[in-house]
Design an enzyme around this catalytic site. Structure first.
Site, PDB file in Angstrom:
ATOM      1  N   SER A 161       0.901  -1.259  -0.011  1.00 15.07           N
ATOM      2  CA  SER A 161       0.109  -0.137   0.052  1.00 15.07           C
ATOM      3  C   SER A 161       0.859   1.238   0.123  1.00 15.07           C
ATOM      4  CB  SER A 161      -0.893   0.046   1.168  1.00 15.07           C
ATOM      5  OG  SER A 161       0.046  -0.117   2.375  1.00 15.07           O
ATOM      6  N   CYS A 162       2.162   1.228   0.737  1.00 22.34           N
ATOM      7  CA  CYS A 162       2.779   2.557   0.860  1.00 22.34           C
ATOM      8  C   CYS A 162       3.859   2.589  -0.096  1.00 22.34           C
ATOM      9  CB  CYS A 162       3.354   2.523   2.290  1.00 22.34           C
ATOM     10  SG  CYS A 162       4.679   1.679   2.460  1.00 22.34           S
ATOM     11  N   GLY A 163       4.216   1.386  -0.890  1.00 21.43           N
ATOM     12  CA  GLY A 163       5.450   1.752  -1.766  1.00 21.43           C
ATOM     13  C   GLY A 163       6.720   1.893  -0.843  1.00 21.43           C
ATOM     14  N   CYS A 165       9.100   3.303   1.998  1.00 20.92           N
ATOM     15  CA  CYS A 165       8.781   3.940   2.907  1.00 20.92           C
ATOM     16  C   CYS A 165      10.373   4.730   3.183  1.00 20.92           C
ATOM     17  CB  CYS A 165       8.654   3.277   4.301  1.00 20.92           C
ATOM     18  SG  CYS A 165       6.933   2.500   3.887  1.00 20.92           S
TER      19      CYS A 165
END
Length: 328
Positions: A161-163, A165
């Protein structure tokens, strides 16, 4: 070190040495089933539903002199199984760790690499969420290849979801990415508008599950060259670029990158590293993605639809219906 092919029926390939996609062949299934309750107009029923698989993959790097080989875990990513060698190669290429495919000696499961190794003392431990099956892919570099420890120290824990970080700032990106290269890529607006339908047709796992992102390469004539799917949009792009990198086809000056969702900073950064002149997204771009596109002379298109689209950077690569480039 040949490259997994993906959805071969949808594209002719001019990259040789292609083998069947692991996600399709079933080595590590990309689709599982789950018993669900389906509610339709107030009526309920129990059935089996197709679900996109999401599992952790640890990317390990083997480097150093022949008499002092080192092993370092550089990333754990939550991905859809399949094309793991492409994913690892694409990740290392887009993160600037490896610049030439000839620097890679082998890619495979850790047990397949028979080399005396020691773990680096400063390597940070990475943990996999409890209850999840963990797989690993190991990339071994040639002994003479120098590795930037400052680059390796940027250990990542990525999720679907966040790629990536803790991604570097745009200023740091300027030092990592290559300078813009000259290209002659141009595409007609009507051809551009037709690409989402082609991509949708090629998304075989998405049609089963509805749960995957896609990244694809198209020619200026609108021919689909290659496509990869994954629960993580950054993983889908790493697999796509990893395929090209392993076949020594980077930079990709003659291709457009089409994303099935939004265009974010990390995806534009990867496009820059792959030498791609134009990125189109079915969704919206972020503000930093637009900055990256303008900084590196990439044409960026968002909200791509059959009848409309927005150009955020580099309109000169898009030809209007009269055959002349757009100008802003």
């Amino acid at each position: 070190m040949s490259l997994p092919g993906d959805q071969r029926e949808h594209r002719p390939s001019d990259w040789e040495g292609v083998r069947p996609d692991a996600a399709v062949s079933g080595t590590y299934p990309s689709v599982s089933s789950a018993e669900i309750f389906r509610v339709t107009r107030g009526e309920t029923g129990i059935l089996q539903d197709d679900i996109a698989v999401e599992e952790p993959l640890e990317i390990q790097l083997i480097y150093g002199a022949a008499d002092d080989r080192k092993a370092k875990s550089i990333s754990i990513t939550m991905r859809t199984p399949g094309n793991d060698d492409e994913l690892a190669a694409g990740f290392l290429m887009t993160e600037g760790v490896v610049r030439d495919v000839t620097h890679i000696a082998s890619i495979g499961a850790p047990l397949a690499v028979n080399t005396a190794l020691r773990s680096t003392a400063d390597s940070r431990k990475m943990s996999v969420p409890s209850g999840l099956r963990s797989q690993a892919i190991r990339v071994e570099l040639l002994p003479e290849v120098e590795v930037s420890m400052s680059t390796l120290e940027r250990n990542f824990y990525t999720t679907s979801s966040c790629g990536v970080c803790g991604k570097a700032s745009l200023m740091a990106l300027r030092t990592l990415c290559p300078l813009p290269q000259r290209d002659n890529f141009m595409i007609r607006s009507d051809v551009l508008s037709s690409l989402p339908q082609q991509l949708q047709t090629a998304q075989t796992v998405f049609r089963k599950t509805g749960g995957l992102h896609a990244a694809s390469l198209f020619t200026a004539e609108g021919h689909l060259h290659s496509v990869r799917e994954d629960v993580g949009r950054h993983n889908a792009l790493d697999k796509l670029l990893g395929e090209a990198f392993l076949e020594d086809a980077v930079p990709l000056r003659d291709y457009l990158l089409l994303l099935s969702g939004r265009a974010s900073f990390e995806l534009l950064q990867k496009a820059v590293m792959g030498g791609i002149p134009m990125v189109a997204a079915i969704g919206a771009p972020s503000s930093l993605a637009i900055e990256v596109a303008r900084e590196f002379s990439i044409t960026l298109v968002g909200f791509l639809r059959p009848e409309s689209f927005n150009i955020y950077s580099g309109p000169q690569r898009v030809l209007g219906l009269n055959g002349t480039p757009y100008r802003c």
